[in-house]
Design a protein around this motif. Structure first.
Motif, PDB file in Angstrom:
ATOM      1  N   HIS A 111       0.832  -1.208   0.000  1.00 23.04           N
ATOM      2  CA  HIS A 111       0.000   0.000   0.000  1.00 23.04           C
ATOM      3  C   HIS A 111       0.868   1.260   0.000  1.00 23.04           C
ATOM      4  O   HIS A 111       0.549   2.241  -0.678  1.00 23.04           O
ATOM      5  N   HIS A 112       1.967   1.245   0.721  1.00 27.08           N
ATOM      6  CA  HIS A 112       2.857   2.402   0.791  1.00 27.08           C
ATOM      7  C   HIS A 112       3.633   2.617  -0.511  1.00 27.08           C
ATOM      8  O   HIS A 112       4.076   3.725  -0.788  1.00 27.08           O
ATOM      9  N   MET A 113       3.782   1.557  -1.296  1.00 26.95           N
ATOM     10  CA  MET A 113       4.557   1.652  -2.542  1.00 26.95           C
ATOM     11  C   MET A 113       3.671   1.463  -3.769  1.00 26.95           C
ATOM     12  O   MET A 113       4.149   1.081  -4.833  1.00 26.95           O
ATOM     13  N   PHE A 114       2.378   1.735  -3.640  1.00 28.43           N
ATOM     14  CA  PHE A 114       1.448   1.477  -4.734  1.00 28.43           C
ATOM     15  C   PHE A 114       1.861   2.155  -6.029  1.00 28.43           C
ATOM     16  O   PHE A 114       1.871   1.538  -7.086  1.00 28.43           O
ATOM     17  N   GLU A 115       2.186   3.439  -5.972  1.00 27.76           N
ATOM     18  CA  GLU A 115       2.548   4.189  -7.180  1.00 27.76           C
ATOM     19  C   GLU A 115       3.793   3.601  -7.860  1.00 27.76           C
ATOM     20  O   GLU A 115       3.846   3.486  -9.079  1.00 27.76           O
ATOM     21  N   GLU A 116       4.795   3.243  -7.048  1.00 31.41           N
ATOM     22  CA  GLU A 116       6.022   2.679  -7.611  1.00 31.41           C
ATOM     23  C   GLU A 116       5.755   1.316  -8.245  1.00 31.41           C
ATOM     24  O   GLU A 116       6.254   1.018  -9.336  1.00 31.41           O
ATOM     25  N   ILE A 117       4.973   0.487  -7.554  1.00 34.66           N
ATOM     26  CA  ILE A 117       4.660  -0.847  -8.094  1.00 34.66           C
ATOM     27  C   ILE A 117       3.844  -0.719  -9.372  1.00 34.66           C
ATOM     28  O   ILE A 117       4.115  -1.399 -10.374  1.00 34.66           O
ATOM     29  N   ASN A 118       2.873   0.175  -9.371  1.00 32.46           N
ATOM     30  CA  ASN A 118       2.059   0.397 -10.561  1.00 32.46           C
ATOM     31  C   ASN A 118       2.927   0.898 -11.717  1.00 32.46           C
ATOM     32  O   ASN A 118       2.759   0.476 -12.862  1.00 32.46           O
ATOM     33  N   GLY A 119       3.861   1.803 -11.414  1.00 31.70           N
ATOM     34  CA  GLY A 119       4.785   2.294 -12.434  1.00 31.70           C
ATOM     35  C   GLY A 119       5.634   1.188 -13.028  1.00 31.70           C
ATOM     36  O   GLY A 119       5.892   1.166 -14.235  1.00 31.70           O
ATOM     37  N   LEU A 120       6.064   0.240 -12.193  1.00 29.63           N
ATOM     38  CA  LEU A 120       6.856  -0.883 -12.695  1.00 29.63           C
ATOM     39  C   LEU A 120       6.025  -1.805 -13.584  1.00 29.63           C
ATOM     40  O   LEU A 120       6.516  -2.335 -14.580  1.00 29.63           O
ATOM     41  N   HIS A 121       4.755  -1.996 -13.231  1.00 35.22           N
ATOM     42  CA  HIS A 121       3.876  -2.810 -14.085  1.00 35.22           C
ATOM     43  C   HIS A 121       3.652  -2.131 -15.438  1.00 35.22           C
ATOM     44  O   HIS A 121       3.626  -2.804 -16.477  1.00 35.22           O
ATOM     45  N   ILE A 122       3.514  -0.811 -15.422  1.00 30.41           N
ATOM     46  CA  ILE A 122       3.376  -0.073 -16.678  1.00 30.41           C
ATOM     47  C   ILE A 122       4.657  -0.198 -17.497  1.00 30.41           C
ATOM     48  O   ILE A 122       4.619  -0.419 -18.713  1.00 30.41           O
ATOM     49  N   LEU A 123       5.795  -0.080 -16.830  1.00 32.31           N
ATOM     50  CA  LEU A 123       7.083  -0.240 -17.506  1.00 32.31           C
ATOM     51  C   LEU A 123       7.210  -1.633 -18.128  1.00 32.31           C
ATOM     52  O   LEU A 123       7.688  -1.777 -19.252  1.00 32.31           O
ATOM     53  N   MET A 124       6.752  -2.655 -17.411  1.00 31.50           N
ATOM     54  CA  MET A 124       6.794  -4.025 -17.936  1.00 31.50           C
ATOM     55  C   MET A 124       5.929  -4.136 -19.192  1.00 31.50           C
ATOM     56  O   MET A 124       6.339  -4.749 -20.178  1.00 31.50           O
ATOM     57  N   SER A 125       4.760  -3.536 -19.183  1.00 27.90           N
ATOM     58  CA  SER A 125       3.881  -3.575 -20.366  1.00 27.90           C
ATOM     59  C   SER A 125       4.543  -2.895 -21.561  1.00 27.90           C
ATOM     60  O   SER A 125       4.502  -3.412 -22.689  1.00 27.90           O
ATOM     61  N   GLU A 126       5.151  -1.737 -21.317  1.00 26.30           N
ATOM     62  CA  GLU A 126       5.837  -1.030 -22.397  1.00 26.30           C
ATOM     63  C   GLU A 126       7.018  -1.833 -22.926  1.00 26.30           C
ATOM     64  O   GLU A 126       7.270  -1.869 -24.138  1.00 26.30           O
ATOM     65  N   LEU A 127       7.738  -2.486 -22.046  1.00 27.24           N
ATOM     66  CA  LEU A 127       8.875  -3.309 -22.444  1.00 27.24           C
ATOM     67  C   LEU A 127       8.410  -4.479 -23.309  1.00 27.24           C
ATOM     68  O   LEU A 127       9.017  -4.789 -24.339  1.00 27.24           O
ATOM     69  N   GLU A 128       7.319  -5.122 -22.915  1.00 26.88           N
ATOM     70  CA  GLU A 128       6.773  -6.224 -23.714  1.00 26.88           C
ATOM     71  C   GLU A 128       6.324  -5.746 -25.088  1.00 26.88           C
ATOM     72  O   GLU A 128       6.551  -6.427 -26.094  1.00 26.88           O
TER      73      GLU A 128
END
Length: 100
Positions: free
Chosen positions: A37-54
C-alpha cells in the motif's frame, strides 16, 4: 556490426531487462498488502514499464526480424521471369530517348 547482429543484441538486451524486472515485480507482489500500500505508485509504475517493455519486444520482433530466412511469396513471377522480361524490353527505344 551488421543489422542482423544489432537486432539480435537489442532483442537479447530487452529480454534480459524484462527478466530482471519480472523478478523485482514478483518480489514486490509477494509483499504483504500493508507494505504494498505504501509503494502502490512505484509498483504500478513498474507494471506499466513491464507492459511497455513487452510492447517494444513485440515491435522489435515484427519490425526487425531475428530470423533471416527468405520470405516465400505467393507471386507466380520468379526472378528468372523478371530477368527475361527486362532483357526483352531493354532494346526498345522511345522517341524521347534521343535528343534533348
Amino acid at each position: 556490426m551488421d543489422l542482423k547482429d544489432y537486432c539480435e543484441n537489442v532483442n537479447l538486451e530487452l529480454s534480459v531487462w524484462k527478466s530482471r524486472l519480472s523478478e523485482v515485480l514478483a518480489k514486490m507482489d509477494s509483499l504483504p498488502t500493508g507494505k504494498k500500500h505504501h509503494m502502490f505508485e512505484e509498483i504500478n509504475g513498474l507494471h506499466i514499464l513491464m507492459s511497455e517493455l513487452e510492447e517494444r519486444i513485440d515491435k522489435l520482433s515484427n519490425e526487425c526480424r531475428t530470423e533471416w530466412k527468405p520470405e516465400v511469396s505467393g507471386s507466380s513471377v520468379g526472378i528468372h521471369d523478371l530477368s527475361s522480361r527486362f532483357n526483352d524490353k531493354r532494346g526498345v527505344l522511345f522517341d524521347y530517348d534521343f535528343g534533348g
